[in-house]
Write a protein that holds these residues in place. Structure first.
Motif, PDB file in Angstrom:
ATOM      1  N   GLU A 379       0.826  -1.208   0.000  1.00  0.00           N
ATOM      2  CA  GLU A 379       0.000   0.000   0.000  1.00  0.00           C
ATOM      3  C   GLU A 379       0.862   1.261   0.000  1.00  0.00           C
ATOM      4  O   GLU A 379       1.846   1.363   0.720  1.00  0.00           O
ATOM      5  N   ASN A 380       0.479   2.244  -0.816  1.00  0.00           N
ATOM      6  CA  ASN A 380       1.161   3.532  -0.796  1.00  0.00           C
ATOM      7  C   ASN A 380       0.829   4.277   0.487  1.00  0.00           C
ATOM      8  O   ASN A 380      -0.196   4.047   1.116  1.00  0.00           O
ATOM      9  N   MET A 381       1.693   5.227   0.853  1.00  0.00           N
ATOM     10  CA  MET A 381       1.400   6.068   2.004  1.00  0.00           C
ATOM     11  C   MET A 381       0.300   7.077   1.658  1.00  0.00           C
ATOM     12  O   MET A 381      -0.517   7.445   2.490  1.00  0.00           O
ATOM     13  N   LEU A 382       0.276   7.509   0.400  1.00  0.00           N
ATOM     14  CA  LEU A 382      -0.654   8.544  -0.042  1.00  0.00           C
ATOM     15  C   LEU A 382      -1.341   8.089  -1.317  1.00  0.00           C
ATOM     16  O   LEU A 382      -0.746   7.397  -2.141  1.00  0.00           O
ATOM     17  N   ASN A 383      -2.599   8.463  -1.476  1.00  0.00           N
ATOM     18  CA  ASN A 383      -3.348   8.102  -2.682  1.00  0.00           C
ATOM     19  C   ASN A 383      -3.884   9.346  -3.379  1.00  0.00           C
ATOM     20  O   ASN A 383      -4.178  10.356  -2.729  1.00  0.00           O
ATOM     21  N   SER A 384      -4.006   9.257  -4.689  1.00  0.00           N
ATOM     22  CA  SER A 384      -4.697  10.287  -5.457  1.00  0.00           C
ATOM     23  C   SER A 384      -6.101   9.771  -5.745  1.00  0.00           C
ATOM     24  O   SER A 384      -6.273   8.648  -6.220  1.00  0.00           O
ATOM     25  N   VAL A 385      -7.102  10.578  -5.428  1.00  0.00           N
ATOM     26  CA  VAL A 385      -8.491  10.149  -5.567  1.00  0.00           C
ATOM     27  C   VAL A 385      -9.141  10.919  -6.720  1.00  0.00           C
ATOM     28  O   VAL A 385      -9.353  12.135  -6.623  1.00  0.00           O
ATOM     29  N   GLN A 386      -9.437  10.231  -7.797  1.00  0.00           N
ATOM     30  CA  GLN A 386     -10.102  10.816  -8.965  1.00  0.00           C
ATOM     31  C   GLN A 386      -9.399  12.073  -9.485  1.00  0.00           C
ATOM     32  O   GLN A 386     -10.012  12.950 -10.081  1.00  0.00           O
ATOM     33  N   LYS A 387      -8.097  12.174  -9.196  1.00  0.00           N
ATOM     34  CA  LYS A 387      -7.261  13.297  -9.650  1.00  0.00           C
ATOM     35  C   LYS A 387      -7.713  14.655  -9.125  1.00  0.00           C
ATOM     36  O   LYS A 387      -7.219  15.696  -9.569  1.00  0.00           O
ATOM     37  N   THR A 388      -8.660  14.669  -8.196  1.00  0.00           N
ATOM     38  CA  THR A 388      -9.130  15.939  -7.617  1.00  0.00           C
ATOM     39  C   THR A 388      -8.789  16.052  -6.140  1.00  0.00           C
ATOM     40  O   THR A 388      -8.816  17.136  -5.571  1.00  0.00           O
ATOM     41  N   HIS A 389      -8.497  14.916  -5.493  1.00  0.00           N
ATOM     42  CA  HIS A 389      -8.206  14.881  -4.067  1.00  0.00           C
ATOM     43  C   HIS A 389      -6.940  14.063  -3.812  1.00  0.00           C
ATOM     44  O   HIS A 389      -6.579  13.194  -4.598  1.00  0.00           O
ATOM     45  N   TYR A 390      -6.304  14.363  -2.678  1.00  0.00           N
ATOM     46  CA  TYR A 390      -5.249  13.506  -2.154  1.00  0.00           C
ATOM     47  C   TYR A 390      -5.645  13.103  -0.736  1.00  0.00           C
ATOM     48  O   TYR A 390      -6.133  13.921   0.046  1.00  0.00           O
ATOM     49  N   ALA A 391      -5.419  11.822  -0.433  1.00  0.00           N
ATOM     50  CA  ALA A 391      -5.751  11.318   0.900  1.00  0.00           C
ATOM     51  C   ALA A 391      -4.702  10.316   1.329  1.00  0.00           C
ATOM     52  O   ALA A 391      -4.157   9.568   0.503  1.00  0.00           O
ATOM     53  N   MET A 392      -4.405  10.297   2.627  1.00  0.00           N
ATOM     54  CA  MET A 392      -3.515   9.277   3.154  1.00  0.00           C
ATOM     55  C   MET A 392      -4.189   7.919   3.011  1.00  0.00           C
ATOM     56  O   MET A 392      -5.409   7.795   3.134  1.00  0.00           O
ATOM     57  N   SER A 393      -3.398   6.898   2.727  1.00  0.00           N
ATOM     58  CA  SER A 393      -3.951   5.549   2.676  1.00  0.00           C
ATOM     59  C   SER A 393      -4.304   5.103   4.094  1.00  0.00           C
ATOM     60  O   SER A 393      -3.956   5.758   5.077  1.00  0.00           O
ATOM     61  N   LYS A 394      -4.984   3.968   4.204  1.00  0.00           N
ATOM     62  CA  LYS A 394      -5.429   3.514   5.522  1.00  0.00           C
ATOM     63  C   LYS A 394      -4.259   3.288   6.469  1.00  0.00           C
ATOM     64  O   LYS A 394      -4.312   3.661   7.635  1.00  0.00           O
ATOM     65  N   LYS A 395      -3.192   2.667   5.985  1.00  0.00           N
ATOM     66  CA  LYS A 395      -2.012   2.491   6.823  1.00  0.00           C
ATOM     67  C   LYS A 395      -1.202   3.787   6.892  1.00  0.00           C
ATOM     68  O   LYS A 395      -0.559   4.076   7.897  1.00  0.00           O
TER      69      LYS A 395
END
Length: 409
Positions: A379-395
Motif C-alpha cells: 500500500e502507498n502512504m498517499l493516494n490520489s483520488v479521482q485526480k481531484t483529491h489527495y488522501a492518506m492511505s489507511k495504513k
C-alpha cells in the motif's frame, strides 16, 4: 474575525494523572466553585463582545469534566443556553470512575447529547501500569449504563499500552464494540517527553515497543471497520451519521473559541471566500491567574466595542496570542485536512488560498511505501483520488506526521 460556531470548555482537574498524559491538568477531587465562576465570566465576555453569536458545537474536555458538580454544570449551561442552535452538538467527556447515573441524567437534562467516555483499555494490568484509577469492572459498568440509557456515546481506547498483549488488546476492543457505542476513538500510544511513562521506559522499568504500538493500532483499525465503524479521521471511527462535528470544525479550519485555563481557540478571517489570516490564542495555564483575572476584570467598558476580541482582550489577559499568516494557514490546511480519510481537495485549496496546489510534492508522496516490523506493505502512504483529491492511505494515516515533516517542511 467572523462568527464563532464552536466552543471548547476546558476543565483542568483530574483525581490522578495518567503516566502517558501531557495535557494540562491539576490533581483535585472536585472543581472549585471559583473556577466554574471564572469560566462563566469568560463565556459572558465572549457573548457581550459578539465573539460568540451562535454555537453549533460545544465540547467539555479536560482534565476530567465529570468532576464538575451538577450545580456547576447547570450554572455553565445557563450561560451558554442562549447561544445554542437547535441542533447543537454538545459533547461532555467523562471518566469511568466519575460517571454515575444521576450525573448522566443531569447532563441529559441540560442538553448534553453526546458523552465521550475514557476507557483506554479493559485490561486491568494495562490500566494499572499507566496509573489509571479505573478498573475493568468500573468500565464495564459505565458502558452498560450508557448502552442501556440510549445516549449517543463515544469511547476512547489506546493501542499499544504496556502490559497488554495483542490478544488482550483485541479482546478489549471486541468487548467495547459489544456495547454498540456510536463512536470510537482509537489512539496509538504516544510516549511524550516529560511524562512518567517516558521516564519509566527510559529507565527500563516499563517495556514498550513502537512496532507493537503500530501493529496493534492497525489490527484495531481493521477490527473496527469489520464491525461497521467507518474511519473518517486518523484516530476516529463512527457508525454512519455519528461523526464528531466538533472535531470536524478543527480539521476544516472553522473558527472556535477556547474557554478555561490552558484552553486554545483559533479565529479565521475570510474575504470573498479567501482565507486571509487567523489568530490563535491560548489562555494562561495558571489556574490561579485565570481565576484572579476573571474575578477582578470589569468588562463593562468593552461591551459596546465592535473591535474583534483578539484586539481588546488578549493583550490584557494572561496568556498568548499569535497571528497566523496565509502561508501558515495554507500549510495547516494540509496538516489538518490529511487527517481526514476523504483528504484534501485541489480545487478547494486553490479557491481558499488563491495559490497553485503543490501537486509535485504530493506525487512524490504517492511513491512512498510503508514499513512496519521490517515488512514493506504494498500500500502507498498517499493516494490520489479521482485526480481531484489527495488522501492518506489507511495504513499511511498512522504516519501522517512523518509525511508532513519530509514533504512539507
Amino acid at each position: 474575525m467572523g462568527d464563532c460556531t464552536s466552543l471548547y470548555i476546558h476543565i483542568p482537574y483530574c483525581k490522578s494523572k495518567c503516566f502517558y498524559c501531557d495535557f494540562f491538568s491539576q490533581p483535585a477531587q472536585s472543581v472549585p466553585d471559583e473556577y466554574a465562576e471564572a469560566l462563566c465570566r469568560q463565556i459572558a465576555f465572549f457573548k457581550t463582545t459578539g465573539t460568540i453569536k451562535e454555537l453549533s458545537t460545544v465540547y467539555f474536555g479536560g482534565g476530567t469534566p465529570s468532576l464538575l458538580s451538577q450545580q456547576q454544570v447547570k450554572k455553565i449551561f445557563s450561560e451558554i443556553a442562549p447561544l445554542l442552535r437547535g441542533n447543537c452538538e454538545i459533547t461532555f467527556e467523562c471518566n469511568t470512575e466519575s460517571l454515575a447515573e444521576d450525573f448522566l441524567e443531569c447532563l441529559v437534562s441540560v442538553g448534553v447529547n453526546r458523552v465521550s467516555i475514557g476507557v483506554q483499555s479493559l485490561n486491568d494490568n494495562a490500566l494499572h501500569c499507566v496509573h489509571r484509577l479505573s478498573k475493568r469492572a468500573d468500565c464495564l459498568k459505565v458502558l452498560a449504563l450508557l448502552s442501556s440509557h440510549g445516549t449517543n456515546f463515544s469511547v476512547d481506547l489506546i493501542a499499544g499500552l504496556p502490559q497488554q498483549s495483542e490478544q488482550e488488546f483485541i479482546q478489549s476492543l471486541q468487548d467495547v464494540v459489544s456495547f454498540n457505542p456510536h463512536h470510537i476513538s482509537l489512539y496509538a500510544l504516544t510516549i511524550e517527553e516529560n511524562t512518567p511513562l517516558y521516564k519509566k521506559i527510559s529507565q527500563g522499568k516499563i517495556i514498550c515497543s513502537p512496532e507493537d504500538i503500530d501493529s496493534q493500532w492497525l489490527i484495531g483499525q481493521k477490527l473496527l471497520e469489520d464491525a461497521g465503524y467507518l474511519q473518517y479521521e486518523v484516530s476516529n471511527f463512527a457508525q454512519k451519521g455519528y461523526e464528531s462535528r466538533h472535531n470536524r470544525a478543527y480539521w476544516n479550519q472553522e473558527s472556535y473559541i477556547g474557554a478555561g485555563a490552558g484552553a486554545t481557540g483559533t479565529l479565521y478571517q475570510s474575504e470573498n471566500g479567501v482565507l486571509q489570516e487567523g489568530v490563535r490564542f491560548t489562555n494562561t495555564n495558571s489556574i490561579d491567574r485565570y481565576i484572579e483575572y476573571r474575578k477582578n476584570s470589569d468588562f463593562s467598558e468593552m461591551t459596546s466595542s465592535k473591535e474583534p476580541i483578539t484586539r481588546i482582550d488578549f493583550k490584557a489577559m494572561p496568556g498568548e496570542a499569535e497571528k497566523l499568516s496565509s502561508e501558515v494557514l495554507a500549510f495547516e490546511y494540509f496538516m489538518l485536512g490529511l487527517r481526514k480519510t476523504d483528504g484534501i481537495c485541489i480545487e478547494e485549496y486553490e479557491n481558499r488560498f488563491k495559490k497553485k496546489f503543490p501537486k509535485e510534492v504530493f506525487e512524490k508522496g504517492i511513491k512512498q511505501r510503508i514499513v512496519i516490523k521490517n515488512n514493506t506493505y504494498s500500500e502507498n502512504m498517499l493516494n490520489s483520488v479521482q485526480k481531484t483529491h489527495y488522501a492518506m492511505s489507511k495504513k499511511g494515516l498512522l504516519f501522517l506526521n512523518s509525511f508532513l515533516e519530509e514533504l512539507l517542511p
